[in-house]
Design a protein around this motif. Structure first.
Motif, PDB file in Angstrom:
ATOM      1  N   LEU A  81       0.827  -1.198   0.000  1.00  9.43           N
ATOM      2  CA  LEU A  81       0.000   0.000   0.000  1.00  9.43           C
ATOM      3  C   LEU A  81       0.871   1.263   0.000  1.00  9.43           C
ATOM      4  O   LEU A  81       1.958   1.275   0.597  1.00  9.43           O
ATOM      5  CB  LEU A  81      -0.914   0.007   1.225  1.00  9.43           C
ATOM      6  N   PRO A  82       0.428   2.346  -0.625  1.00  9.39           N
ATOM      7  CA  PRO A  82       1.222   3.586  -0.686  1.00  9.39           C
ATOM      8  C   PRO A  82       1.117   4.395   0.606  1.00  9.39           C
ATOM      9  O   PRO A  82       0.607   5.523   0.621  1.00  9.39           O
ATOM     10  CB  PRO A  82       0.615   4.332  -1.879  1.00  9.39           C
ATOM     11  N   LEU A  83       1.601   3.835   1.695  1.00  9.76           N
ATOM     12  CA  LEU A  83       1.570   4.514   2.983  1.00  9.76           C
ATOM     13  C   LEU A  83       2.732   5.501   3.069  1.00  9.76           C
ATOM     14  O   LEU A  83       3.771   5.316   2.416  1.00  9.76           O
ATOM     15  CB  LEU A  83       1.652   3.492   4.120  1.00  9.76           C
ATOM     16  N   ALA A  84       2.585   6.529   3.892  1.00 11.03           N
ATOM     17  CA  ALA A  84       3.657   7.522   4.023  1.00 11.03           C
ATOM     18  C   ALA A  84       3.581   8.164   5.402  1.00 11.03           C
ATOM     19  O   ALA A  84       2.496   8.433   5.916  1.00 11.03           O
ATOM     20  CB  ALA A  84       3.557   8.581   2.940  1.00 11.03           C
ATOM     21  N   ILE A  85       4.763   8.373   5.995  1.00  9.49           N
ATOM     22  CA  ILE A  85       4.860   9.089   7.265  1.00  9.49           C
ATOM     23  C   ILE A  85       5.925  10.163   7.124  1.00  9.49           C
ATOM     24  O   ILE A  85       6.918   9.981   6.411  1.00  9.49           O
ATOM     25  CB  ILE A  85       5.205   8.141   8.430  1.00  9.49           C
ATOM     26  N   PRO A  86       5.739  11.331   7.776  1.00  8.97           N
ATOM     27  CA  PRO A  86       6.787  12.368   7.711  1.00  8.97           C
ATOM     28  C   PRO A  86       7.972  11.969   8.584  1.00  8.97           C
ATOM     29  O   PRO A  86       7.822  11.656   9.761  1.00  8.97           O
ATOM     30  CB  PRO A  86       6.080  13.610   8.257  1.00  8.97           C
ATOM     31  N   LEU A  87       9.149  11.946   7.975  1.00 11.25           N
ATOM     32  CA  LEU A  87      10.336  11.550   8.713  1.00 11.25           C
ATOM     33  C   LEU A  87      11.543  12.279   8.140  1.00 11.25           C
ATOM     34  O   LEU A  87      11.831  12.174   6.940  1.00 11.25           O
ATOM     35  CB  LEU A  87      10.533  10.029   8.615  1.00 11.25           C
ATOM     36  N   HIS A  88      12.233  13.059   8.993  1.00 11.19           N
ATOM     37  CA  HIS A  88      13.419  13.804   8.576  1.00 11.19           C
ATOM     38  C   HIS A  88      13.128  14.693   7.364  1.00 11.19           C
ATOM     39  O   HIS A  88      13.900  14.749   6.402  1.00 11.19           O
ATOM     40  CB  HIS A  88      14.573  12.860   8.258  1.00 11.19           C
ATOM     41  N   GLY A  89      11.978  15.364   7.405  1.00  6.72           N
ATOM     42  CA  GLY A  89      11.663  16.334   6.373  1.00  6.72           C
ATOM     43  C   GLY A  89      11.179  15.764   5.067  1.00  6.72           C
ATOM     44  O   GLY A  89      11.119  16.494   4.064  1.00  6.72           O
ATOM     45  N   ALA A  90      10.824  14.479   5.039  1.00  7.11           N
ATOM     46  CA  ALA A  90      10.327  13.877   3.806  1.00  7.11           C
ATOM     47  C   ALA A  90       9.288  12.821   4.160  1.00  7.11           C
ATOM     48  O   ALA A  90       9.246  12.316   5.286  1.00  7.11           O
ATOM     49  CB  ALA A  90      11.470  13.260   3.004  1.00  7.11           C
ATOM     50  N   LEU A  91       8.446  12.478   3.176  1.00  4.42           N
ATOM     51  CA  LEU A  91       7.468  11.419   3.364  1.00  4.42           C
ATOM     52  C   LEU A  91       8.107  10.090   3.002  1.00  4.42           C
ATOM     53  O   LEU A  91       8.676   9.927   1.915  1.00  4.42           O
ATOM     54  CB  LEU A  91       6.245  11.677   2.481  1.00  4.42           C
ATOM     55  N   ARG A  92       8.029   9.131   3.927  1.00  5.45           N
ATOM     56  CA  ARG A  92       8.672   7.831   3.714  1.00  5.45           C
ATOM     57  C   ARG A  92       7.684   6.721   4.029  1.00  5.45           C
ATOM     58  O   ARG A  92       6.837   6.844   4.909  1.00  5.45           O
ATOM     59  CB  ARG A  92       9.916   7.694   4.585  1.00  5.45           C
ATOM     60  N   HIS A  93       7.823   5.622   3.294  1.00  8.53           N
ATOM     61  CA  HIS A  93       6.974   4.462   3.556  1.00  8.53           C
ATOM     62  C   HIS A  93       7.409   3.814   4.865  1.00  8.53           C
ATOM     63  O   HIS A  93       8.604   3.582   5.078  1.00  8.53           O
ATOM     64  CB  HIS A  93       7.076   3.459   2.413  1.00  8.53           C
ATOM     65  N   PRO A  94       6.474   3.513   5.753  1.00  7.34           N
ATOM     66  CA  PRO A  94       6.868   3.025   7.082  1.00  7.34           C
ATOM     67  C   PRO A  94       7.558   1.674   7.088  1.00  7.34           C
ATOM     68  O   PRO A  94       8.273   1.359   8.046  1.00  7.34           O
ATOM     69  CB  PRO A  94       5.535   2.963   7.848  1.00  7.34           C
ATOM     70  N   LEU A  95       7.371   0.849   6.047  1.00  5.62           N
ATOM     71  CA  LEU A  95       8.046  -0.444   6.018  1.00  5.62           C
ATOM     72  C   LEU A  95       9.065  -0.543   4.891  1.00  5.62           C
ATOM     73  O   LEU A  95      10.147  -1.091   5.086  1.00  5.62           O
ATOM     74  CB  LEU A  95       7.025  -1.583   5.877  1.00  5.62           C
ATOM     75  N   ARG A  96       8.753  -0.024   3.721  1.00  4.88           N
ATOM     76  CA  ARG A  96       9.702  -0.154   2.611  1.00  4.88           C
ATOM     77  C   ARG A  96      10.922   0.737   2.791  1.00  4.88           C
ATOM     78  O   ARG A  96      12.035   0.359   2.404  1.00  4.88           O
ATOM     79  CB  ARG A  96       9.023   0.180   1.280  1.00  4.88           C
ATOM     80  N   ASP A  97      10.732   1.923   3.373  1.00  5.51           N
ATOM     81  CA  ASP A  97      11.809   2.905   3.421  1.00  5.51           C
ATOM     82  C   ASP A  97      12.567   2.931   4.745  1.00  5.51           C
ATOM     83  O   ASP A  97      13.776   3.171   4.762  1.00  5.51           O
ATOM     84  CB  ASP A  97      11.258   4.305   3.149  1.00  5.51           C
ATOM     85  N   THR A  98      11.866   2.718   5.857  1.00  8.97           N
ATOM     86  CA  THR A  98      12.536   2.925   7.146  1.00  8.97           C
ATOM     87  C   THR A  98      13.607   1.882   7.469  1.00  8.97           C
ATOM     88  O   THR A  98      14.598   2.231   8.124  1.00  8.97           O
ATOM     89  CB  THR A  98      11.512   2.983   8.293  1.00  8.97           C
ATOM     90  N   PRO A  99      13.500   0.595   7.045  1.00  6.99           N
ATOM     91  CA  PRO A  99      14.603  -0.325   7.368  1.00  6.99           C
ATOM     92  C   PRO A  99      15.946   0.093   6.791  1.00  6.99           C
ATOM     93  O   PRO A  99      16.996  -0.250   7.354  1.00  6.99           O
ATOM     94  CB  PRO A  99      14.122  -1.659   6.777  1.00  6.99           C
ATOM     95  N   ILE A 100      15.936   0.866   5.662  1.00  9.47           N
ATOM     96  CA  ILE A 100      17.208   1.278   5.070  1.00  9.47           C
ATOM     97  C   ILE A 100      17.955   2.240   5.978  1.00  9.47           C
ATOM     98  O   ILE A 100      19.146   2.513   5.783  1.00  9.47           O
ATOM     99  CB  ILE A 100      16.972   1.898   3.670  1.00  9.47           C
ATOM    100  N   MET A 101      17.279   2.762   7.007  1.00  8.00           N
ATOM    101  CA  MET A 101      17.973   3.597   7.976  1.00  8.00           C
ATOM    102  C   MET A 101      19.060   2.818   8.706  1.00  8.00           C
ATOM    103  O   MET A 101      19.951   3.407   9.312  1.00  8.00           O
ATOM    104  CB  MET A 101      16.975   4.187   8.976  1.00  8.00           C
ATOM    105  N   LEU A 102      18.985   1.493   8.647  1.00  6.34           N
ATOM    106  CA  LEU A 102      20.052   0.686   9.237  1.00  6.34           C
ATOM    107  C   LEU A 102      21.360   0.850   8.477  1.00  6.34           C
ATOM    108  O   LEU A 102      22.405   0.391   8.940  1.00  6.34           O
ATOM    109  CB  LEU A 102      19.640  -0.787   9.265  1.00  6.34           C
TER     110      LEU A 102
END
Length: 706
Positions: A81-102
């Protein structure tokens, strides 16, 4: 009552098929959509093992697959699903994008890493989202494990029941590989799994609701490519997305691999250069990464070998410079197909080009003709080489043994070039330079080609030759080239560990276990401890005999996959055949155990001797044999420990008083064995074979506690 309640054997076959099929489907899909899982590929495998193992130890008499359908539907929905949360000044997908923070961990290279100044917050968010995905996968497999264990426990003949389990797993492997070979998208894979669950789930209200929600998630997954309005291909290896674009007056195509930009199909012909924007100097094309290698030859090449040919940019460069014969090696048939259909210069349609759809190492062994030029294109992989280890498709390409094999294909005056982008990790450039120095005996010429997008992504070009004095003479005659190199020459001073087939980890700066793997291993061990506390009865310990057997067996499997990849190529077919051979040997071991009563002590002696033989014979000894004999020798020697291990397991499984607990302990041990695989980052791959032998020693010592 489910639709198959009247036949336990069919239920066991179906639940075993669904378990392994779904395991492989999730490994491939999650590793594609959530990029961090491609770098820790066996994390999904370990989540599956953890869920199956805990499920096998559940005390409930029956399993409800409602939780499987709901967990799987939630996972598919949350990722697609095209979910998005504001994080560090940008909209990021809570599962697809946030693990790359590792990727904030600095001791392991990750392409297109995420940069931030808040290190610990990013790590916490990345670990949290990764743990959520891991937990959903494990939760989906707990009911499958419970059902499998219950059917095994209730069977009159354990050997027959376990053989049914293994045979169904074998069918699951080849079903998914067939769907992948036909380039069918993930929604088809999950639809197959959903049909299996439909046959196993009783037709009551809550199970129907759970299957309906799973169906909705799969339906959205099927529609999502149309919503994106871009052609998407799921090849045998990767997700490929075609993006039409323009470069001045030229129509070009960009290709994203696993949701990350990978390459553009460029037109660098005379007509194509004329169509570029007026602010682009066409003269720069003569120093592009696709054209500059030919300036090191004083004539048009008779024959050129290109590994990592991709969409055809390097092949087009060879044809522009008059190569009479070009051998293009590309592992992914999907990328080749895109280049064949869409490349503006149509290099793959030229009669001078021969295409080999295999990996570089396999091609080096099968090609005999000498080449004036061997080019290593941009082989940086965005995909793992197998579902059962942490190596990537390009790991065995950039090793000392690989470069020696390539050097052996050169003519006496032949030139070899390698291009790699080391901007984020300079130690990679130093490593490639060191490898070429060791293989060719002299320091290579290294210079940086800037990537402006018009003439390629750029990187560092390394040039070596079997005749380095002649190479220097070419530079003296070509002053523009010499001046270009002088302005952009690159040198490295720091010492680096050189990669070998035993330690092929190109993206790790030195032998050590990356902090990312340590953290994720901690998550797995924590979930294992919590799950065991919640699931197992207070006085029901793990069966340590089967636990050690599971851990050791996974390390044996990892060894076989790694070695067969080196001998026959890191292709999906080799990986599938290797795993299939292991499962067939298990079936053979079951047949032997059903006919005779082998002495367990002698089986352990045979196992340790087989491990000793497999570890003592170097891979170069197999490579000296003709291909058919190499295959027979490798299959026989490398799989010999698996045969003994199979007999040991089924003999113990027959004797145990608690088969469900034994089977679950074996799977939990396999999960821990997957964690121990990370020790190869520190010790090299061969050392894991001796670790497996030590674990079998522990299994032998605990064999009376069945």
């Amino acid at each position: 009552m489910s639709r198959l309640d009247e036949n336990p054997s069919r239920r066991l076959f179906l639940v075993s098929f669904v378990s392994l099929f779904l395991e492989l489907a999730l490994i491939r899909w999650v590793s594609t959509e959530i990029r961090i899982f491609a770098y820790v590929n066996n994390l999904v495998l370990l989540a599956c093992f953890l869920g199956l193992g805990l499920g096998c130890t559940l005390p409930q008499p029956r399993a409800s697959l409602t939780a499987t359908a709901l967990s799987l539907g939630a996972l598919i929905g949350l990722i697609s699903l095209p979910l998005a949360i504001p994080l560090h000044g940008a909209l990021r997908h809570p599962l697809r994008d946030t693990p790359i923070m590792l990727s904030a961990f600095t001791d392991m290279h990750i392409w297109h890493r995420y940069w931030s100044t808040n290190l610990w917050l990013d790590i916490a968010i990345g670990l949290g989202s990764t743990a959520l995905v891991f937990g959903l996968i494990a939760l989906a497999f707990i009911p499958l494990g419970r059902m499998t264990a219950g059917l095994l426990e209730g069977s009159a003949n354990r050997i027959t029941a376990y053989s049914v389990n293994v045979a169904a797993g074998l069918l699951g492997i080849w079903t998914l590989n067939a769907l992948s070979c036909w380039w069918l998208p993930p929604w088809v894979w999950f639809a197959v799994a959903a049909v299996g669950l439909w046959l196993l789930i009783p037709p009551s209200t809550m199970p129907r609701v759970s299957l309906g929600l799973l169906g909705l998630a799969i339906g959205y997954l099927a529609l999502s490519p149309r919503l994106a309005k871009r052609p998407i291909i799921w090849s045998s290896y990767q997700k490929l997305e075609i993006i039409p674009a323009r470069a001045g007056m030229n129509r070009v195509y960009l290709v994203a691999v696993n949701n990350t930009f990978y390459m553009g199909l460029l037109d660098l012909s005379r007509k194509g250069l004329q169509g570029l924007p007026i602010f682009v100097d066409p003269a720069g094309a003569s120093f592009s990464q696709y054209d500059v290698p030919y300036r090191f030859l004083d004539r048009a090449p008779q024959a050129a070998l290109i590994v990592g040919a991709g969409g055809g940019n390097d092949v087009a460069g060879a044809l522009r410079h008059g190569a009479r014969r070009v051998t293009a090696v590309e592992i992914d048939p999907g990328i080749y197909d895109i280049g064949r259909r869409l490349h503006p210069e149509a290099p793959y349609a030229d009669s001078r080009v021969t295409v080999r759809l295999t990996d570089a190492r396999a091609a080096f062994r099968r090609i005999t003709a000498p080449y004036d030029l061997v080019i290593f294109g941009l082989l940086d992989a965005h995909a793992p080489s197998s579902s059962y280890n942490n190596t990537r498709l390009d790991h065995y390409v950039y090793t000392e043994e690989s470069f020696r094999e390539a050097r052996g294909l050169l003519t006496d005056e032949g030139v070899m070039t390698v291009i790699f982008d080391d901007a984020q990790r300079p130690f990679i450039g130093a490593r490639i330079a060191g490898l070429l120095h060791r293989v060719f005996g002299e320091e290579p010429i290294a210079f940086r080609v800037l990537g402006n997008g018009w003439f390629g992504p750029g990187g560092v070009v390394f040039v070596a030759s079997r005749d380095m004095p002649r190479l220097r003479e070419v530079l003296q005659r070509d002053q523009p080239l010499a001046q270009f190199i002088e302005r952009r020459q690159v040198r490295w001073k720091q010492p680096v560990t050189l990669t070998t087939d035993n330690w092929p980890y190109l993206y790790l700066d030195r032998p050590r276990i990356p902090a990312l793997h340590l953290c994720l291993s901690g998550i797995l061990l924590g979930l294992l401890a919590v799950g065991r506390r919640w699931v197992l009865p207070v006085r029901q310990p793990i069966n340590w005999h089967f636990f050690f057997l599971g851990a050791a067996f996974l390390l044996l499997e990892f060894q076989n996959i790694s070695k067969t990849a080196l001998l026959f190529g890191s292709t999906w077919a080799v990986s599938a055949l290797t795993i299939s051979a292991i499962l067939l040997l298990i079936l053979l071991a079951n047949w032997i155990a059903s006919r005779v009563r082998p002495n367990p002590r002698w089986m352990y002696v045979g196992l340790w001797l087989a491990i000793l033989v497999a570890g003592a014979i170097p891979l170069r000894a197999y490579n000296a044999l003709p291909e058919v004999w190499r295959m027979l020798a490798a299959v026989g020697v490398l799989n010999l420990p698996v045969g003994f291990a199979g007999v040991i397991f089924i003999t113990s499984f027959q004797r145990t008083r608690e088969p469900a607990l034994a089977f679950g302990s074996n799977l939990l041990g396999a999960a821990v064995g997957g964690l121990l695989e990370s020790l190869s980052f520190l010790t090299g791959i061969r050392a894991l074979l001796w670790l497996a032998a030590a674990l079998y020693l522990l299994a032998f010592a605990s064999r009376d506690r069945l």
